[in-house]
Scaffold this motif. Structure first.
Motif, PDB file in Angstrom:
ATOM      1  N   ALA A   3       0.687  -1.117   0.030  1.00  0.00           N
ATOM      2  CA  ALA A   3       0.021   0.078   0.060  1.00  0.00           C
ATOM      3  C   ALA A   3       0.832   1.331   0.238  1.00  0.00           C
ATOM      4  O   ALA A   3       0.704   2.266  -0.816  1.00  0.00           O
ATOM      5  CB  ALA A   3      -0.988   0.006   1.256  1.00  0.00           C
ATOM      6  N   GLN A   4       1.889   1.410   0.939  1.00  0.00           N
ATOM      7  CA  GLN A   4       2.650   2.558   1.093  1.00  0.00           C
ATOM      8  C   GLN A   4       3.532   2.529  -0.330  1.00  0.00           C
ATOM      9  O   GLN A   4       3.790   3.821  -0.565  1.00  0.00           O
ATOM     10  CB  GLN A   4       3.457   2.504   2.272  1.00  0.00           C
ATOM     11  CG  GLN A   4       2.283   2.678   3.583  1.00  0.00           C
ATOM     12  CD  GLN A   4       1.809   3.872   3.491  1.00  0.00           C
ATOM     13  OE1 GLN A   4       2.197   5.048   2.950  1.00  0.00           O
ATOM     14  NE2 GLN A   4       0.354   3.824   3.623  1.00  0.00           N
ATOM     15  N   PHE A   5       4.053   1.365  -0.582  1.00  0.00           N
ATOM     16  CA  PHE A   5       4.840   1.461  -1.799  1.00  0.00           C
ATOM     17  C   PHE A   5       4.132   1.946  -3.158  1.00  0.00           C
ATOM     18  O   PHE A   5       4.779   3.054  -3.710  1.00  0.00           O
ATOM     19  CB  PHE A   5       5.361   0.306  -2.176  1.00  0.00           C
ATOM     20  CG  PHE A   5       6.256   0.036  -3.493  1.00  0.00           C
ATOM     21  CD1 PHE A   5       7.458   0.478  -3.590  1.00  0.00           C
ATOM     22  CD2 PHE A   5       5.798  -0.669  -4.440  1.00  0.00           C
ATOM     23  CE1 PHE A   5       8.627   0.402  -4.479  1.00  0.00           C
ATOM     24  CE2 PHE A   5       6.638  -0.644  -5.660  1.00  0.00           C
ATOM     25  CZ  PHE A   5       7.902  -0.057  -5.796  1.00  0.00           C
ATOM     26  N   VAL A   6       3.103   1.719  -3.078  1.00  0.00           N
ATOM     27  CA  VAL A   6       2.116   2.187  -4.478  1.00  0.00           C
ATOM     28  C   VAL A   6       2.068   3.550  -4.065  1.00  0.00           C
ATOM     29  O   VAL A   6       1.900   4.631  -5.191  1.00  0.00           O
ATOM     30  CB  VAL A   6       1.027   1.502  -4.609  1.00  0.00           C
ATOM     31  CG1 VAL A   6      -0.089   1.851  -5.370  1.00  0.00           C
ATOM     32  CG2 VAL A   6       1.261   0.002  -5.061  1.00  0.00           C
ATOM     33  N   ALA A   7       1.661   4.257  -2.989  1.00  0.00           N
ATOM     34  CA  ALA A   7       1.298   5.471  -2.741  1.00  0.00           C
ATOM     35  C   ALA A   7       2.699   6.338  -2.852  1.00  0.00           C
ATOM     36  O   ALA A   7       2.324   7.297  -3.482  1.00  0.00           O
ATOM     37  CB  ALA A   7       0.855   5.561  -1.054  1.00  0.00           C
TER      38      ALA A   7
END
Length: 270
Positions: A111-115
């Motif tokens: 999730a944070q990587f994609v964000a």
């Protein structure tokens, strides 16, 4: 009566829809007439009749060297790149979005990587893509994927998270596996959102495509626009811009019609 409660009749709604286009056309025609009256050789704002004549010539007359009608070859080349890029983004976005939305482990991992990836300006990566993937078709498709995929993933993952927990609990109570829950519970809820996400991604996708074609291509709508700009051929440029707008509108309309046909329940609130 409050303005928020006033709903136009069908004829009035059609009139209000068409009115902005008519006003823009009138404003352009007046501006063109003023400039051409002052300077008949002005190329900045060609007359609407000139644009029409150019459009007819571009769509019917072949190139002097090859004999091909370049307008249609440019259109086909651009649409292939766009369809491939959007298709890959939609497919990957659906899979990864479902994973992030349904699986807590995947959510923590991705999730944070994609964000963070979504914050990178895709056009800033264009030189890198040309170096890594070359100047051919692959780099253009990859740019569209990079530019649209993070948004689609985040949108679909959020929609998956919003699936009522009661549905997931009931499915587990009935003995459904994670795979069955994904296919039978989450996927039907997410598919309408996928179509909406693709619709919203079309604008950026066209932007990335035109930018890539303008820098490194020998065929395509963006390539042709930037090729003729050196000659100040505004009639050709405007013809291509209008055609791109029409194509984008038709694609958006087709996706919306598809959504209404396949998922009428999802369109009721729109």
């Amino acid at each position: 009566m409050r303005a928020i409660n006033i709903k136009p009749s069908r004829p009035l709604a059609v009139f209000l829809t068409v009115l902005p286009f008519v006003l823009v056309f009138i404003a352009y025609a007046i501006g063109s007439d003023i400039r051409l009256t002052a300077n008949p050789s002005d190329k900045l704002l060609p007359a609407p009749s000139t644009i029409w004549d150019t459009a007819v010539r571009l769509t019917t007359e072949g190139d002097r060297r090859s004999g091909r009608i370049l307008f249609w070859h440019d259109t086909w080349a651009s649409l292939k790149r766009l369809a491939l890029g959007i298709g890959i983004s939609a497919s990957l976005g659906l899979v990864i979005g479902l994973m992030i939305g349904l699986l807590p482990l995947a959510r923590s991992f991705l999730a944070q990587f994609v964000a963070v990836l979504s914050m990178i300006p895709p056009l800033a990566l264009l030189p890198i893509l040309f170096i890594v993937f070359g100047l051919g078709e692959l780099s253009k498709v990859v740019l569209i994927v990079i530019g649209t995929l993070p948004f689609i993933i985040r949108d679909l993952s959020q929609r998956t998270i919003e699936v009522p927990q009661e549905l997931l609990v009931k499915a587990q109570t009935l003995g459904a596996s994670s795979w069955v829950i994904t296919l039978r519970v989450a996927l039907p809820q997410v598919m309408p959102r996928l179509i909406q996400a693709v619709r919203l991604s079309l604008g950026p996708a066209w932007l990335f495509l035109i930018a890539a074609e303008a820098i490194a291509a020998d065929l395509g709508l963006g390539y042709r626009i930037f090729l003729v700009r050196r000659y100040l051929a505004m009639d050709v440029i405007l013809t291509y811009v209008i055609w791109i707008t029409i194509l984008a509108f038709l694609m958006d309309w087709t996706l919306r019609a598809m959504s209404r046909k396949l998922f009428p329940w999802a369109e009721e609130g729109l």
